[in-house]
Design an enzyme around this catalytic site. Structure first.
Site, PDB file in Angstrom:
ATOM      1  N   SER A  13       0.834  -1.201   0.000  1.00  0.00           N
ATOM      2  CA  SER A  13       0.000   0.000   0.000  1.00  0.00           C
ATOM      3  C   SER A  13       0.874   1.258   0.000  1.00  0.00           C
ATOM      4  O   SER A  13       1.647   1.467  -0.932  1.00  0.00           O
ATOM      5  CB  SER A  13      -0.959  -0.052   1.198  1.00  0.00           C
ATOM      6  OG  SER A  13      -1.970   0.918   1.103  1.00  0.00           O
ATOM      7  N   ASP A  36     -10.470  -4.121  -4.787  1.00  0.00           N
ATOM      8  CA  ASP A  36      -9.806  -3.209  -3.865  1.00  0.00           C
ATOM      9  C   ASP A  36     -10.341  -1.782  -4.071  1.00  0.00           C
ATOM     10  O   ASP A  36     -10.097  -1.178  -5.115  1.00  0.00           O
ATOM     11  CB  ASP A  36      -8.296  -3.237  -4.107  1.00  0.00           C
ATOM     12  CG  ASP A  36      -7.510  -2.507  -3.034  1.00  0.00           C
ATOM     13  OD1 ASP A  36      -8.080  -1.627  -2.365  1.00  0.00           O
ATOM     14  OD2 ASP A  36      -6.317  -2.816  -2.875  1.00  0.00           O
ATOM     15  N   HIS A  69      -8.497  -4.844  -0.188  1.00  0.00           N
ATOM     16  CA  HIS A  69      -7.183  -4.280   0.115  1.00  0.00           C
ATOM     17  C   HIS A  69      -6.363  -5.139   1.082  1.00  0.00           C
ATOM     18  O   HIS A  69      -5.206  -4.855   1.327  1.00  0.00           O
ATOM     19  CB  HIS A  69      -7.355  -2.864   0.684  1.00  0.00           C
ATOM     20  CG  HIS A  69      -6.115  -2.028   0.614  1.00  0.00           C
ATOM     21  ND1 HIS A  69      -5.480  -1.726  -0.577  1.00  0.00           N
ATOM     22  CD2 HIS A  69      -5.371  -1.430   1.589  1.00  0.00           C
ATOM     23  CE1 HIS A  69      -4.412  -0.966  -0.338  1.00  0.00           C
ATOM     24  NE2 HIS A  69      -4.315  -0.789   0.965  1.00  0.00           N
TER      25      HIS A  69
END
Length: 198
Positions: free
Chosen positions: A101, A151, A182
């Site tokens: 991320s 996501d 995610h």
């Protein structure tokens, strides 16, 4: 710029394995995972030095997917300097980076700006919402991108755009998709293990 970082000293001539946590994570998030993946490697895991409502990050943003580009530029160069220092300190001739991320985004930004710094890139749920300039030093670099088809934070369209950019620069890109969001799926872990074993 210096970072708080966790370090594991590897054996002589071992690779350097850098890990970069996601928003709200710490230097511990992937450090042990890296030790398991590459026993004997030099492991270095910096902590993001930006606080977003108490959550550690590697650069500022105005909103989800909206970056503070001036801050990103400054912190990308600072991270590149940090990585170069760690390469010099360890004497490693091969460098691997794993980021998730926000950690994947700072790692990708470093590669986009200084493509010869990290040899193998593992980008888990990356998001680069801008058009990078060409970077020929990425030619031949191995890149694994893992992502979720559902996501909401890293839309698949933007993940594909990053993969296409890297491919156009000559990087050897492997993609792994799962049908989740995610969160990190077990299949991603297997994909990382396979990528590093190749």
């Amino acid at each position: 710029m210096s970072y708080i970082a966790k370090r594991t000293t590897g054996t002589a001539r071992a690779p350097l394995f850098l890990t970069f946590h996601g928003t709200g994570g710490t230097e511990d998030q992937f450090h042990g995972f890296a030790e398991q993946l590459l026993p004997g490697a030099h492991i270095v895991s910096p902590r993001g030095d930006v606080s977003e409502n108490g959550a550690a990050r590697f650069f500022k943003r105005a909103a989800e997917g909206v970056y503070d580009m001036d801050d990103l530029n400054e912190r990308t160069h600072a991270m590149a300097d940090f990585i170069a220092d760690e390469i010099a300190r360890t004497g490693a001739t091969n460098t691997i980076g794993l980021g998730y991320s926000n950690g994947a985004n700072i790692l990708a930004s470093v590669a986009i700006n200084q493509g010869d710094l990290v040899d193998d890139l593992i980008l888990m749920h990356p998001l680069i919402p801008f058009a990078p300039t060409p970077q020929r030093c990425l030619e031949g670099r191995r890149v694994l991108i893992t992502a979720g088809e559902n996501d909401p934070i890293c839309p698949p369209k933007l993940t594909h755009q990053l993969a296409n950019y890297l491919t156009r620069q000559g990087a050897k890109v492997t993609m792994h998709w799962h049908n989740g969001d995610h969160g990190i799926a077990q299949s991603e872990v297997a994909a990382v293990e396979k990528f590093l074993a190749a």
